[in-house]
Design a protein around this motif. Structure first.
Motif, PDB file in Angstrom:
ATOM      1  N   TYR A  18      21.616  19.866  15.083  1.00  0.00           N
ATOM      2  CA  TYR A  18      20.992  21.189  15.105  1.00  0.00           C
ATOM      3  C   TYR A  18      20.572  21.631  13.709  1.00  0.00           C
ATOM      4  CZ  TYR A  18      20.529  26.233  15.470  1.00  0.00           C
ATOM      5  OH  TYR A  18      20.070  27.513  15.370  1.00  0.00           O
ATOM      6  N   THR A  78      20.111  27.531  21.739  1.00  0.00           N
ATOM      7  CA  THR A  78      20.311  26.115  21.447  1.00  0.00           C
ATOM      8  C   THR A  78      21.705  25.663  21.864  1.00  0.00           C
ATOM      9  OG1 THR A  78      18.780  26.284  19.596  1.00  0.00           O
ATOM     10  CG2 THR A  78      20.225  24.375  19.628  1.00  0.00           C
ATOM     11  N   ALA A  82      22.346  22.694  24.379  1.00  0.00           N
ATOM     12  CA  ALA A  82      23.167  21.555  23.958  1.00  0.00           C
ATOM     13  C   ALA A  82      24.336  21.341  24.913  1.00  0.00           C
ATOM     14  CB  ALA A  82      23.670  21.757  22.533  1.00  0.00           C
ATOM     15  N   ALA A  85      23.001  19.772  28.060  1.00  0.00           N
ATOM     16  CA  ALA A  85      22.680  18.363  27.819  1.00  0.00           C
ATOM     17  C   ALA A  85      23.951  17.524  27.712  1.00  0.00           C
ATOM     18  CB  ALA A  85      21.839  18.212  26.558  1.00  0.00           C
ATOM     19  N   ARG A  91      19.833  12.652  28.410  1.00  0.00           N
ATOM     20  CA  ARG A  91      19.468  11.883  27.215  1.00  0.00           C
ATOM     21  C   ARG A  91      17.970  11.693  27.055  1.00  0.00           C
ATOM     22  NH1 ARG A  91      24.250   8.134  28.814  1.00  0.00           N
ATOM     23  NH2 ARG A  91      25.915   9.166  27.680  1.00  0.00           N
ATOM     24  N   TYR A  93      14.295  12.241  25.768  1.00  0.00           N
ATOM     25  CA  TYR A  93      13.703  12.838  24.565  1.00  0.00           C
ATOM     26  C   TYR A  93      12.780  14.001  24.914  1.00  0.00           C
ATOM     27  CZ  TYR A  93       9.313  10.403  25.453  1.00  0.00           C
ATOM     28  OH  TYR A  93       8.142   9.982  26.007  1.00  0.00           O
ATOM     29  N   HIS A  96      14.765  17.187  25.534  1.00  0.00           N
ATOM     30  CA  HIS A  96      15.231  17.796  24.291  1.00  0.00           C
ATOM     31  C   HIS A  96      14.078  18.466  23.543  1.00  0.00           C
ATOM     32  CE1 HIS A  96      18.857  15.447  25.079  1.00  0.00           C
ATOM     33  NE2 HIS A  96      19.460  16.289  24.273  1.00  0.00           N
ATOM     34  N   GLY A 133      13.119  19.520  18.433  1.00  0.00           N
ATOM     35  CA  GLY A 133      13.822  18.941  19.572  1.00  0.00           C
ATOM     36  C   GLY A 133      13.845  17.427  19.510  1.00  0.00           C
ATOM     37  N   TYR A 136      16.383  16.495  16.909  1.00  0.00           N
ATOM     38  CA  TYR A 136      17.727  16.665  17.473  1.00  0.00           C
ATOM     39  C   TYR A 136      18.072  15.494  18.388  1.00  0.00           C
ATOM     40  CZ  TYR A 136      21.632  18.336  20.151  1.00  0.00           C
ATOM     41  OH  TYR A 136      22.862  18.421  20.745  1.00  0.00           O
ATOM     42  N   TRP A 137      17.118  15.086  19.210  1.00  0.00           N
ATOM     43  CA  TRP A 137      17.366  13.963  20.116  1.00  0.00           C
ATOM     44  C   TRP A 137      17.672  12.694  19.325  1.00  0.00           C
ATOM     45  CZ3 TRP A 137      14.428   9.435  20.716  1.00  0.00           C
ATOM     46  CH2 TRP A 137      14.832   8.612  21.761  1.00  0.00           C
ATOM     47  N   GLY A 141      20.962  13.645  20.610  1.00  0.00           N
ATOM     48  CA  GLY A 141      20.633  13.669  22.029  1.00  0.00           C
ATOM     49  C   GLY A 141      20.608  12.321  22.716  1.00  0.00           C
ATOM     50  N   ALA A 144      23.954  11.801  24.332  1.00  0.00           N
ATOM     51  CA  ALA A 144      24.526  13.037  24.871  1.00  0.00           C
ATOM     52  C   ALA A 144      25.517  12.734  25.981  1.00  0.00           C
ATOM     53  CB  ALA A 144      23.419  13.947  25.383  1.00  0.00           C
TER      54      ALA A 144
END
Length: 155
Positions: A18, A78, A82, A85, A91, A93, A96, A133, A136-137, A141, A144
């Motif tokens: 994040y 977020t 999260a 997820a 998972r 992309y 995310h 995003g 983050y993935w 992610g 996840a």
């Protein structure tokens, strides 16, 4: 005990993902405004927005304020995304990226209640959220899920 360690690792990955995603999202926002200001017949508003980051670089406390403010206005949504997820081990992309765009747009709406009237800015912010995003993935992610992946011991 291994399960607790795995969950703590996931929590740290979510937090690190994040924080890095917010930073990259802010950089993507600047890049988008610079690109838009270079288009023919671009409004002078975009030129103004391209020089705003210079002030953030020249005055580091201002940069930290912008970073902190972004974390504050996007943090709650977020966190919800999260947790969803992680709980459902999502998972993908693109999911995310959509979460990032939604969180960024919602944060923008928190700062400017008349945000629907500023649809161009909302789209630009959501575009930066898509990039955030994706970042983050890449960090948190892809793996996840609070549950450990099962290990095939028969092989």
């Amino acid at each position: 005990m291994a399960v607790v360690g795995y969950v703590l690792k996931r929590i740290l990955m979510v937090l690190a993902g994040y924080l890095v995603a917010v930073l990259v999202g802010l950089i993507a926002l600047v890049v988008i405004y610079v690109v838009l200001s270079s288009l023919p017949n671009a409004p002078s508003y975009f030129e103004l927005m391209q020089f705003t980051p210079v002030a953030v670089l020249v005055v580091p406390p201002l940069g930290m304020f912008v970073y902190f403010l972004t974390i504050v206005v996007t943090g709650m949504q977020t966190l919800v995304f999260a947790l969803v997820a992680e709980f459902f081990s999502l998972r993908s992309y693109w999911l995310h990226m959509l979460f990032g765009a939604a969180a960024a747009a919602a944060g923008f709406a928190l700062l400017w209640p008349d945000a629907p009237e500023r649809w161009a800015d909302m789209g630009i912010i959501a575009g930066a959220g898509l990039v955030a995003g994706l970042v983050y993935w890449l960090i948190a992610g892809r793996d996840a899920g609070f549950r450990r992946p099962s290990i095939d011991r028969s092989a």
